[in-house]
Design a protein around this motif. Structure first.
Motif, PDB file in Angstrom:
ATOM      1  N   CYS A  14      23.889  36.966  44.292  1.00  0.00           N
ATOM      2  CA  CYS A  14      24.797  37.698  43.410  1.00  0.00           C
ATOM      3  C   CYS A  14      24.673  37.174  41.985  1.00  0.00           C
ATOM      4  O   CYS A  14      24.611  35.963  41.757  1.00  0.00           O
ATOM      5  N   HIS A  15      24.660  38.073  41.040  1.00  0.00           N
ATOM      6  CA  HIS A  15      24.425  37.738  39.641  1.00  0.00           C
ATOM      7  C   HIS A  15      25.445  36.732  39.115  1.00  0.00           C
ATOM      8  O   HIS A  15      26.654  36.964  39.148  1.00  0.00           O
ATOM      9  N   GLN A  16      24.937  35.586  38.655  1.00  0.00           N
ATOM     10  CA  GLN A  16      25.724  34.543  37.995  1.00  0.00           C
ATOM     11  C   GLN A  16      26.872  33.982  38.841  1.00  0.00           C
ATOM     12  O   GLN A  16      27.842  33.452  38.291  1.00  0.00           O
ATOM     13  N   LEU A  17      26.757  34.054  40.160  1.00  0.00           N
ATOM     14  CA  LEU A  17      27.800  33.416  40.974  1.00  0.00           C
ATOM     15  C   LEU A  17      27.684  31.898  40.847  1.00  0.00           C
ATOM     16  O   LEU A  17      28.653  31.216  40.524  1.00  0.00           O
ATOM     17  N   PHE A 327      26.671  31.290  29.416  1.00  0.00           N
ATOM     18  CA  PHE A 327      25.684  31.734  28.422  1.00  0.00           C
ATOM     19  C   PHE A 327      26.205  32.944  27.645  1.00  0.00           C
ATOM     20  O   PHE A 327      26.053  33.027  26.430  1.00  0.00           O
ATOM     21  N   ASP A 328      26.839  33.874  28.357  1.00  0.00           N
ATOM     22  CA  ASP A 328      27.365  35.078  27.689  1.00  0.00           C
ATOM     23  C   ASP A 328      28.440  34.726  26.665  1.00  0.00           C
ATOM     24  O   ASP A 328      28.480  35.304  25.565  1.00  0.00           O
ATOM     25  N   ASP A 329      29.308  33.766  27.011  1.00  0.00           N
ATOM     26  CA  ASP A 329      30.345  33.360  26.063  1.00  0.00           C
ATOM     27  C   ASP A 329      29.742  32.658  24.850  1.00  0.00           C
ATOM     28  O   ASP A 329      30.221  32.814  23.724  1.00  0.00           O
ATOM     29  N   TYR A 353      21.643  16.380  25.262  1.00  0.00           N
ATOM     30  CA  TYR A 353      22.941  16.719  24.681  1.00  0.00           C
ATOM     31  C   TYR A 353      23.825  17.520  25.635  1.00  0.00           C
ATOM     32  O   TYR A 353      25.050  17.393  25.604  1.00  0.00           O
ATOM     33  N   ILE A 354      23.199  18.382  26.437  1.00  0.00           N
ATOM     34  CA  ILE A 354      23.951  19.258  27.335  1.00  0.00           C
ATOM     35  C   ILE A 354      23.286  19.310  28.702  1.00  0.00           C
ATOM     36  O   ILE A 354      22.153  18.836  28.868  1.00  0.00           O
ATOM     37  N   LYS A 355      23.992  19.896  29.654  1.00  0.00           N
ATOM     38  CA  LYS A 355      23.440  20.081  30.992  1.00  0.00           C
ATOM     39  C   LYS A 355      23.710  21.511  31.434  1.00  0.00           C
ATOM     40  O   LYS A 355      24.820  22.028  31.242  1.00  0.00           O
ATOM     41  N   SER A 356      22.688  22.152  31.988  1.00  0.00           N
ATOM     42  CA  SER A 356      22.866  23.519  32.490  1.00  0.00           C
ATOM     43  C   SER A 356      23.173  23.484  33.973  1.00  0.00           C
ATOM     44  O   SER A 356      22.702  22.601  34.703  1.00  0.00           O
ATOM     45  N   HIS A 357      23.955  24.456  34.416  1.00  0.00           N
ATOM     46  CA  HIS A 357      24.300  24.598  35.828  1.00  0.00           C
ATOM     47  C   HIS A 357      23.902  25.997  36.281  1.00  0.00           C
ATOM     48  O   HIS A 357      23.659  26.887  35.466  1.00  0.00           O
ATOM     49  N   SER A 358      23.820  26.177  37.593  1.00  0.00           N
ATOM     50  CA  SER A 358      23.501  27.499  38.101  1.00  0.00           C
ATOM     51  C   SER A 358      24.571  28.493  37.647  1.00  0.00           C
ATOM     52  O   SER A 358      25.716  28.128  37.402  1.00  0.00           O
ATOM     53  N   ASN A 361      25.812  28.390  33.317  1.00  0.00           N
ATOM     54  CA  ASN A 361      26.952  27.704  32.712  1.00  0.00           C
ATOM     55  C   ASN A 361      26.468  26.383  32.136  1.00  0.00           C
ATOM     56  O   ASN A 361      25.513  25.779  32.637  1.00  0.00           O
ATOM     57  N   TYR A 362      27.138  25.909  31.082  1.00  0.00           N
ATOM     58  CA  TYR A 362      26.705  24.708  30.383  1.00  0.00           C
ATOM     59  C   TYR A 362      27.874  23.754  30.175  1.00  0.00           C
ATOM     60  O   TYR A 362      29.008  24.179  29.932  1.00  0.00           O
TER      61      TYR A 362
END
Length: 366
Positions: A14-17, A327-329, A353-358, A361-362
């Motif tokens: 599912c998209h961006q779950l 990402f959208d926000d 500096y940052i970490k990305s998540h599935s 989301n950051y």
């Protein structure tokens, strides 16, 4: 075909779950199947799910995809493990962003795992260290974890096989392929000698750049100890070290000369108290031995420094203030085009500096 695995894959498609939402929903309602069959009215009331995700959950196309994916697994001797399964790696399960589902080809050995990563441009210095360290390990009780990349990763796998130490290769794409393709024979040998190739990605996933960053968290999450052999400032191994520190795991780095490009990352980790310096192979083997009790992580959280790049600083501030942001926000906040923003975020993650998540989301690293 296990019903729970079917619904787990469908949810993950599912998209961006994302893994964080998946885990929250399954813990709340008991199973992936229960979540899949929730009324839309119930889903809309759950904080963080939103209208887009609500419409995705329960969509038949995702269930059809999951059916084909499990058929692919059965045809290729691949085991699917959900985070609720008893065989799911227990240290990885402790990580808040652990993959909801893992695909495993081969065996997960009953052993203590040691994660070892480093540059694709391995020097003789790094190679000799790997040889010395693995030779001293108690092979019957240990297993190594790395990423099947050129350089340090491949040598870790090769030397482990030569010493009869089981080894795991964590991939950044589906198990329908091997990347780099030159390591197909190596991947086969890993499986044949009691190890496994592992991925959180389905057979439709290609080796996209962002997948490699996410893959690194699995390498870090598998083990209590992560060893950085050689790395430049912006190497992917720095990303692995950041994940390991976030998970309160022990990080060790092989120091080198100040003017050696592929020691600069290791030296930086040591100077920032994000890694312990390796004084000797004997001491490291003792610290990593199965009989060594897990020690408290000695690293303290560093107060974030000001970032020299004003664009990075601005985006960092957005993420830090929100704790976690999609990402959208971020697109809405920064008014940048998607490709430009994605490029900036990848660069910031490599710089630590940052970490990305599935689910795109950051979070900020402090």
């Amino acid at each position: 075909m296990k019903t729970e695995h079917l619904y787990a894959i469908a949810l993950q498609n599912c998209h961006q779950l994302g893994n964080l939402n998946y885990r929250k929903l399954v813990e709340e309602f008991g199973s992936a199947e229960q979540v899949w069959n929730l009324p839309k009215s119930t889903l809309k009331q759950i904080f963080g799910i939103g209208n887009k995700r609500t419409e995705e959950i329960g969509n038949q196309k995702h269930l059809d995809f999951a059916t084909k994916e499990l058929e692919f697994c059965e045809q290729n001797n691949i085991t699917a493990l959900t985070i609720q399964d008893a065989d799911y790696p227990f240290l990885l399960k402790e990580c808040p962003d652990a993959p909801s589902i893992l695909f495993v080809k081969g065996q997960l050995p009953q052993a203590k795992y040691i994660s070892i990563v480093g540059t694709r441009n391995m020097t003789s210095y790094g190679k000799q260290f790997i040889n010395d360290f693995l030779t001293e390990l108690p092979s019957s009780q240990m297993a190594t974890v790395s990423g099947l990349a050129y350089g340090v990763d491949a040598h870790v796998h090769e030397k482990s096989l030569a010493l009869n130490i089981p080894t795991l290769a964590v991939l950044a794409h589906g198990l329908h392929m091997i990347y780099p393709s030159k390591h197909q024979v190596l991947a086969n040998r890993i499986i044949e000698n009691g190890g496994a190739i592992i991925s959180e990605y389905t057979s439709k996933s290609k080796p996209d750049r962002e997948n490699f960053l996410q893959r690194n968290r699995i390498i870090a999450g598998f083990s209590q100890q992560t060893i950085i052999v050689e790395s430049a400032f912006g190497g992917g191994s720095m990303n692995t070290a950041n994940f390991a520190n976030d998970y309160n795991r022990d990080v060790y780095a092989l120091s080198g000369k100040l003017n050696d490009k592929y020691s600069q990352g290791c030296n930086l980790l040591i100077s920032q108290n994000k890694a312990q310096i390796i004084h000797s192979v004997a001491d490291l083997v003792q610290n990593c031995s199965p009989n060594q009790s897990n020690t408290t992580n000695l690293f303290t959280q560093i107060i974030p420094m000001n970032i020299n790049n004003p664009i990075h600083q601005n985006i960092y501030n957005f993420i830090h203030d929100k704790m976690s942001i999609s990402f959208d926000d971020l697109l809405s906040e920064t008014q940048k085009n998607p490709q430009e923003l994605l490029s900036i975020l990848l660069e910031m993650e490599l710089l630590g500096y940052i970490k990305s998540h599935s689910g795109k989301n950051y979070t900020s690293i402090t």
